[in-house]
Motif scaffolding. Structure first.
Motif, PDB file in Angstrom:
ATOM      1  N   ARG A 176      41.456  40.923  42.830  1.00  0.00           N
ATOM      2  CA  ARG A 176      41.794  42.264  42.483  1.00  0.00           C
ATOM      3  C   ARG A 176      40.384  42.794  42.056  1.00  0.00           C
ATOM      4  O   ARG A 176      39.266  42.054  41.805  1.00  0.00           O
ATOM      5  N   THR A 177      40.397  44.167  41.995  1.00  0.00           N
ATOM      6  CA  THR A 177      39.250  44.812  41.717  1.00  0.00           C
ATOM      7  C   THR A 177      39.511  46.332  41.159  1.00  0.00           C
ATOM      8  O   THR A 177      40.632  46.717  41.483  1.00  0.00           O
ATOM      9  N   THR A 178      38.831  46.959  40.489  1.00  0.00           N
ATOM     10  CA  THR A 178      39.162  48.233  39.824  1.00  0.00           C
ATOM     11  C   THR A 178      38.511  49.279  40.752  1.00  0.00           C
ATOM     12  O   THR A 178      38.588  50.529  40.586  1.00  0.00           O
ATOM     13  N   GLY A 179      37.776  48.899  41.954  1.00  0.00           N
ATOM     14  CA  GLY A 179      37.420  49.884  42.922  1.00  0.00           C
ATOM     15  C   GLY A 179      36.014  49.331  43.710  1.00  0.00           C
ATOM     16  O   GLY A 179      35.755  48.060  43.440  1.00  0.00           O
ATOM     17  N   VAL A 180      35.236  50.170  44.217  1.00  0.00           N
ATOM     18  CA  VAL A 180      34.168  49.715  45.052  1.00  0.00           C
ATOM     19  C   VAL A 180      33.064  51.166  44.605  1.00  0.00           C
ATOM     20  O   VAL A 180      33.468  52.044  44.690  1.00  0.00           O
ATOM     21  N   LYS A 188      33.838  46.542  42.110  1.00  0.00           N
ATOM     22  CA  LYS A 188      33.687  46.579  40.695  1.00  0.00           C
ATOM     23  C   LYS A 188      34.713  45.688  39.947  1.00  0.00           C
ATOM     24  O   LYS A 188      35.853  45.520  40.232  1.00  0.00           O
ATOM     25  N   ASP A 189      34.135  45.214  39.220  1.00  0.00           N
ATOM     26  CA  ASP A 189      35.003  44.200  38.062  1.00  0.00           C
ATOM     27  C   ASP A 189      36.063  43.079  38.977  1.00  0.00           C
ATOM     28  O   ASP A 189      37.388  42.947  38.637  1.00  0.00           O
ATOM     29  N   PRO A 190      35.462  42.453  39.923  1.00  0.00           N
ATOM     30  CA  PRO A 190      36.444  41.537  40.895  1.00  0.00           C
ATOM     31  C   PRO A 190      36.700  40.362  40.040  1.00  0.00           C
ATOM     32  O   PRO A 190      36.158  39.983  39.261  1.00  0.00           O
ATOM     33  N   GLU A 191      37.963  39.952  40.357  1.00  0.00           N
ATOM     34  CA  GLU A 191      38.418  38.673  39.821  1.00  0.00           C
ATOM     35  C   GLU A 191      39.268  38.257  40.942  1.00  0.00           C
ATOM     36  O   GLU A 191      40.030  38.695  41.809  1.00  0.00           O
ATOM     37  N   ILE A 192      39.236  36.734  41.071  1.00  0.00           N
ATOM     38  CA  ILE A 192      40.188  35.882  41.896  1.00  0.00           C
ATOM     39  C   ILE A 192      41.515  35.890  41.282  1.00  0.00           C
ATOM     40  O   ILE A 192      41.535  35.559  40.313  1.00  0.00           O
TER      41      ILE A 192
END
Length: 287
Positions: A176-180, A188-192
């Motif tokens: 997941r991410t909040t954008g690019v 932005k703010d990536p998480e597995i």
């Protein structure tokens, strides 16, 4: 003969029993002189965009319907090509996208797919300059080389998958991410969410590079070093859409490769090289 019944259908013969269409029954009248109306038949109608049914009975579901994303396609619809309002990259009309409506609740849009080819044409496909990072290449299909860069401007959920040389498919990771960041394509703010953390860190959470732009986390430009292949890189990669890491890196232009230890870790077929050929690597996005 009175009360005799037979199947009937007043629509085009090719549509009978296709999609929502179905035959009816008509009954001979009491005098035995003719049949009454065809009761219970369903003939072709205009497509409804909020159902997973082929109302027009032509073998295509929701044709002409335009959706904000694959996640808006009605649940139960088949995987395939749909029209989406791109809303990005200067596009002025609906764009064709490929939707996976089956895996993990469906609603996934195909962002890219790299297909291995003995014709040696795959590697060159992934030479995508920086200014074309939001462009589209190829036709939307999981079985052909395709890149839909403008989807990065929308995605908040991603999954990568690989198909090995024997046809087995494995998910590499779900993130997941909040954008690019539009200028670097860094998430932005990536998480597995799940999957292989090594591949996630190398192919998603780090940087991005094209032959003429270096934003990966290595001291050199990973794209320039590995056959001008544009993609997300760490230092440099666990998988590559067009290049090998074994010499020679072009590998006759085959295309997608996966680090052999990672392939074995995932229970996939691997050859004797350090970076095995695979049949396909795909990235899916959802929002």
């Amino acid at each position: 003969m009175p009360e005799t019944q037979e199947l009937c259908y007043d629509g085009p013969p090719s549509t009978a029993s296709a999609g929502a269409c179905k035959t009816g029954i008509r009954t001979c009248n009491d005098e035995g002189t003719g049949y009454g109306p065809c009761e219970g038949q369903v003939q072709p109608a205009d497509e409804l965009c909020d159902t997973p049914v082929d109302e027009s009975c032509d073998g295509r579901v929701n044709e002409g319907c335009v959706y904000p994303s694959c996640a808006s396609v009605p649940a139960g619809s088949p995987s395939g090509v749909y029209l989406a309002d791109p809303g990005a990259a200067g596009a002025t009309e609906p764009a064709a996208i490929y939707c996976d409506m089956e895996v993990d609740g469906g609603g996934w849009t195909l962002l890219y797919s790299s297909i291995g080819s003995d014709e040696g044409t795959t590697m060159a496909f992934w030479d995508i300059p920086y200014l074309q990072r939001f462009s589209s290449k190829g036709e939307p299909s999981v079985d052909t080389n395709v890149y839909v860069g403008w989807l990065y401007l929308h995605g908040t959920e991603y999954r990568d998958e690989v198909e090995d040389s024997e046809g087995k498919v494995a998910q590499l990771f779900h993130a997941r991410t909040t954008g690019v960041a539009p200028d670097t394509l860094r998430f932005k703010d990536p998480e597995i969410v799940s999957g292989d953390s090594d591949i996630y860190n190398a192919q998603f959470a780090a940087g991005w590079s094209s032959p003429d732009f270096d934003a990966d986390t290595w001291t050199e430009n990973c794209s320039a070093k590995y056959s001008r292949v544009t993609q997300h890189y760490g230092g440099c990669w666990v998988y590559n859409l067009g290049s090998d890491a074994d010499s020679p890196v072009d590998d006759d232009g085959w295309g997608p490769h996966l680090h052999a230890p990672a392939a074995r870790r995932l229970g996939l077929a691997a050859d004797e090289s350090g970076y095995t050929r695979v049949r396909r690597i795909s990235r899916w996005v959802r929002w």
